[in-house]
Design a protein around this motif. Structure first.
Motif, PDB file in Angstrom:
ATOM      1  N   ALA A  63     -32.378   9.615  16.241  1.00 31.19           N
ATOM      2  CA  ALA A  63     -33.589   9.121  16.532  1.00 31.19           C
ATOM      3  C   ALA A  63     -33.624   9.233  18.126  1.00 31.19           C
ATOM      4  O   ALA A  63     -34.654   9.768  18.569  1.00 31.19           O
ATOM      5  N   VAL A  64     -32.782   8.957  18.876  1.00 30.41           N
ATOM      6  CA  VAL A  64     -32.759   9.001  20.116  1.00 30.41           C
ATOM      7  C   VAL A  64     -32.834  10.492  20.592  1.00 30.41           C
ATOM      8  O   VAL A  64     -33.752  11.083  21.501  1.00 30.41           O
ATOM      9  N   ARG A  65     -32.191  11.537  19.787  1.00 35.15           N
ATOM     10  CA  ARG A  65     -32.094  12.919  20.146  1.00 35.15           C
ATOM     11  C   ARG A  65     -33.597  13.343  19.952  1.00 35.15           C
ATOM     12  O   ARG A  65     -34.160  14.206  20.783  1.00 35.15           O
ATOM     13  N   LEU A  66     -34.150  13.234  18.710  1.00 41.58           N
ATOM     14  CA  LEU A  66     -35.323  13.324  18.430  1.00 41.58           C
ATOM     15  C   LEU A  66     -36.281  12.924  19.670  1.00 41.58           C
ATOM     16  O   LEU A  66     -37.552  13.648  19.934  1.00 41.58           O
ATOM     17  N   ALA A  67     -36.483  11.754  19.739  1.00 39.11           N
ATOM     18  CA  ALA A  67     -37.464  11.160  20.663  1.00 39.11           C
ATOM     19  C   ALA A  67     -37.112  11.918  22.223  1.00 39.11           C
ATOM     20  O   ALA A  67     -38.470  12.485  22.522  1.00 39.11           O
ATOM     21  N   ILE A  68     -36.222  12.385  22.448  1.00 43.60           N
ATOM     22  CA  ILE A  68     -36.053  13.152  23.950  1.00 43.60           C
ATOM     23  C   ILE A  68     -36.743  14.291  23.872  1.00 43.60           C
ATOM     24  O   ILE A  68     -37.304  15.103  24.459  1.00 43.60           O
ATOM     25  N   ARG A  69     -36.217  15.000  22.460  1.00 44.50           N
ATOM     26  CA  ARG A  69     -36.580  16.503  22.259  1.00 44.50           C
ATOM     27  C   ARG A  69     -37.983  16.678  21.970  1.00 44.50           C
ATOM     28  O   ARG A  69     -38.791  17.445  22.519  1.00 44.50           O
ATOM     29  N   GLU A  70     -38.683  15.819  21.066  1.00 39.38           N
ATOM     30  CA  GLU A  70     -39.985  15.901  20.402  1.00 39.38           C
ATOM     31  C   GLU A  70     -40.994  15.282  21.273  1.00 39.38           C
ATOM     32  O   GLU A  70     -42.197  15.314  21.269  1.00 39.38           O
ATOM     33  N   ARG A  71     -40.707  14.194  22.162  1.00 49.47           N
ATOM     34  CA  ARG A  71     -41.643  13.304  22.868  1.00 49.47           C
ATOM     35  C   ARG A  71     -42.686  12.670  21.872  1.00 49.47           C
ATOM     36  O   ARG A  71     -43.935  13.083  22.237  1.00 49.47           O
ATOM     37  N   PRO A  72     -42.314  11.678  21.047  1.00 50.69           N
ATOM     38  CA  PRO A  72     -43.405  11.493  20.172  1.00 50.69           C
ATOM     39  C   PRO A  72     -44.388  10.462  20.818  1.00 50.69           C
ATOM     40  O   PRO A  72     -44.015   9.978  21.922  1.00 50.69           O
ATOM     41  N   ASP A  73     -45.812   9.919  20.213  1.00 49.94           N
ATOM     42  CA  ASP A  73     -46.589   9.202  20.770  1.00 49.94           C
ATOM     43  C   ASP A  73     -46.024   7.734  20.161  1.00 49.94           C
ATOM     44  O   ASP A  73     -46.501   6.825  21.281  1.00 49.94           O
ATOM     45  N   LEU A  74     -45.263   7.605  19.251  1.00 54.05           N
ATOM     46  CA  LEU A  74     -45.150   6.189  18.944  1.00 54.05           C
ATOM     47  C   LEU A  74     -43.694   6.319  18.042  1.00 54.05           C
ATOM     48  O   LEU A  74     -43.429   7.318  17.470  1.00 54.05           O
ATOM     49  N   ALA A  75     -43.132   5.181  17.803  1.00 54.39           N
ATOM     50  CA  ALA A  75     -41.783   5.411  16.870  1.00 54.39           C
ATOM     51  C   ALA A  75     -41.666   4.033  16.084  1.00 54.39           C
ATOM     52  O   ALA A  75     -42.143   3.021  16.306  1.00 54.39           O
ATOM     53  N   ILE A  76     -41.332   4.466  14.882  1.00 55.27           N
ATOM     54  CA  ILE A  76     -41.054   3.234  13.966  1.00 55.27           C
ATOM     55  C   ILE A  76     -39.529   3.437  13.554  1.00 55.27           C
ATOM     56  O   ILE A  76     -39.261   4.213  12.905  1.00 55.27           O
ATOM     57  N   LEU A  77     -38.772   2.416  13.761  1.00 57.14           N
ATOM     58  CA  LEU A  77     -37.417   2.346  13.631  1.00 57.14           C
ATOM     59  C   LEU A  77     -36.797   1.311  12.862  1.00 57.14           C
ATOM     60  O   LEU A  77     -37.345   0.192  12.944  1.00 57.14           O
ATOM     61  N   ASP A  78     -36.000   1.667  11.865  1.00 53.51           N
ATOM     62  CA  ASP A  78     -35.226   0.550  11.070  1.00 53.51           C
ATOM     63  C   ASP A  78     -34.147  -0.103  12.091  1.00 53.51           C
ATOM     64  O   ASP A  78     -33.958   0.533  12.928  1.00 53.51           O
ATOM     65  N   ILE A  79     -34.028  -1.148  11.846  1.00 55.18           N
ATOM     66  CA  ILE A  79     -33.000  -1.862  12.947  1.00 55.18           C
ATOM     67  C   ILE A  79     -31.483  -1.571  12.397  1.00 55.18           C
ATOM     68  O   ILE A  79     -30.677  -0.941  13.260  1.00 55.18           O
ATOM     69  N   ASP A  80     -31.080  -1.791  11.156  1.00 58.59           N
ATOM     70  CA  ASP A  80     -29.730  -1.785  10.836  1.00 58.59           C
ATOM     71  C   ASP A  80     -29.475  -0.011  10.281  1.00 58.59           C
ATOM     72  O   ASP A  80     -29.720   0.178   9.025  1.00 58.59           O
ATOM     73  N   MET A  81     -29.178   0.527  11.250  1.00 56.37           N
ATOM     74  CA  MET A  81     -28.717   2.113  10.974  1.00 56.37           C
ATOM     75  C   MET A  81     -27.283   2.478  11.389  1.00 56.37           C
ATOM     76  O   MET A  81     -26.814   1.675  12.386  1.00 56.37           O
ATOM     77  N   PRO A  82     -26.517   3.338  10.751  1.00 53.98           N
ATOM     78  CA  PRO A  82     -25.334   3.496  11.357  1.00 53.98           C
ATOM     79  C   PRO A  82     -25.351   4.369  12.695  1.00 53.98           C
ATOM     80  O   PRO A  82     -26.426   4.763  13.091  1.00 53.98           O
ATOM     81  N   HIS A  83     -23.930   4.440  13.129  1.00 52.77           N
ATOM     82  CA  HIS A  83     -23.873   5.314  14.475  1.00 52.77           C
ATOM     83  C   HIS A  83     -24.394   4.499  15.654  1.00 52.77           C
ATOM     84  O   HIS A  83     -23.622   4.254  16.686  1.00 52.77           O
ATOM     85  N   LEU A  84     -25.567   4.391  15.739  1.00 52.50           N
ATOM     86  CA  LEU A  84     -26.197   3.440  16.583  1.00 52.50           C
ATOM     87  C   LEU A  84     -27.350   2.613  15.845  1.00 52.50           C
ATOM     88  O   LEU A  84     -28.090   3.127  15.274  1.00 52.50           O
ATOM     89  N   SER A  85     -27.520   1.472  16.194  1.00 53.52           N
ATOM     90  CA  SER A  85     -28.540   0.596  15.739  1.00 53.52           C
ATOM     91  C   SER A  85     -30.026   1.119  16.176  1.00 53.52           C
ATOM     92  O   SER A  85     -30.173   1.510  17.154  1.00 53.52           O
ATOM     93  N   GLY A  86     -30.764   0.579  15.297  1.00 59.60           N
ATOM     94  CA  GLY A  86     -32.371   0.807  15.580  1.00 59.60           C
ATOM     95  C   GLY A  86     -32.663   0.277  17.022  1.00 59.60           C
ATOM     96  O   GLY A  86     -33.136   0.729  17.811  1.00 59.60           O
ATOM     97  N   LEU A  87     -32.062  -1.135  17.389  1.00 63.41           N
ATOM     98  CA  LEU A  87     -32.444  -1.998  18.712  1.00 63.41           C
ATOM     99  C   LEU A  87     -31.622  -0.822  19.807  1.00 63.41           C
ATOM    100  O   LEU A  87     -32.358  -1.012  20.717  1.00 63.41           O
ATOM    101  N   ASP A  88     -30.642  -0.679  19.678  1.00 65.40           N
ATOM    102  CA  ASP A  88     -29.934   0.094  20.875  1.00 65.40           C
ATOM    103  C   ASP A  88     -30.504   1.403  20.895  1.00 65.40           C
ATOM    104  O   ASP A  88     -30.553   1.877  22.103  1.00 65.40           O
ATOM    105  N   ALA A  89     -30.874   2.158  19.769  1.00 64.66           N
ATOM    106  CA  ALA A  89     -31.851   3.157  19.977  1.00 64.66           C
ATOM    107  C   ALA A  89     -33.286   3.230  20.979  1.00 64.66           C
ATOM    108  O   ALA A  89     -33.488   3.883  21.576  1.00 64.66           O
ATOM    109  N   ILE A  90     -33.656   2.016  20.566  1.00 61.52           N
ATOM    110  CA  ILE A  90     -35.000   1.689  21.105  1.00 61.52           C
ATOM    111  C   ILE A  90     -34.940   1.522  22.550  1.00 61.52           C
ATOM    112  O   ILE A  90     -35.541   2.148  23.420  1.00 61.52           O
TER     113      ILE A  90
END
Length: 201
Positions: A37-64
């Motif tokens: 999610a972090v990689r996509l956000a940096i590369r694609e520059r979205p207008d808004l993000a909808i993220l789950d909290i409990d995800m592997p590798h990096l939690s949604g909150l840490d990603a936010i």
């Protein structure tokens, strides 16, 4: 609107993607984990993000946290958790809405609108706070430069201010730029020995 979706549950992610496309949005992802999610956000520059909290590798909150540090955007947290611990942690981040799964169109549409509106308000407030902070810092810089001139030139506060003001006008530079030069060099305005102090204008 280009919306980043991140959810480690494939069925949930696909359902959300389809819902967003039905209501006219372009979906980036879905990302299966927070790191992607972090990689996509940096590369694609979205207008808004909808993220789950409990995800592997990096939690949604840490990603936010990582995403919004690089480029603030409206964020909606979508999760199966209603635990207050998750809500409290989300409240510490720039999260602009919170939805529990499953989120249908009836809740998703107003959530996006509200998150976007709250983000605009937050951005405007942040801008005003930043501007005020900058003005306060500039005032402190000028006050410090005045103190240096008062000590070096043996002049009063009003004369020191007018000297900075005159230098600003003559050099076509802002007063704070002149003040920074005075602070950086301190002796740049020191008068030669025996030179009388200029009278106040």
């Amino acid at each position: 609107m280009r919306i980043l979706v991140a959810d480690d549950e494939p069925a949930s992610a696909q359902a959300l993607k389809e819902l967003l496309e039905i209501i006219g949005h372009q979906v980036i992802g879905p990302a299966p984990d927070g790191a992607e999610a972090v990689r996509l956000a940096i590369r694609e520059r979205p207008d808004l993000a909808i993220l789950d909290i409990d995800m592997p590798h990096l939690s949604g909150l840490d990603a936010i946290d990582q995403i919004t540090r690089v480029r603030p955007i409206p964020v909606i947290v979508l999760t199966a958790h209603s635990d207050m611990e998750f809500v409290d942690r989300a409240a510490e981040l720039p999260v602009f809405n919170y939805l529990t799964k499953p989120a249908g169109v009836d809740r998703l549409v107003p959530a996006i609108r509200l998150a976007s509106a709250r983000f605009r308000e937050w951005s405007a407030l942040s801008g005003r706070v930043s501007e005020l902070s900058q003005k306060m810092d500039e005032r402190k810089t000028i006050e410090r430069a005045k103190g240096i001139l008062m000590q070096i030139r043996g002049i009063n506060e009003g004369d020191a201010y007018r000297l900075i003001q005159r230098e600003s006008q003559q050099r076509s530079r802002s007063m704070v730029d002149v003040a920074r030069t005075i602070i950086a060099t301190q002796g740049v305005f020191r008068r030669p020995a025996g030179t009388p102090v200029e009278p106040a204008a």
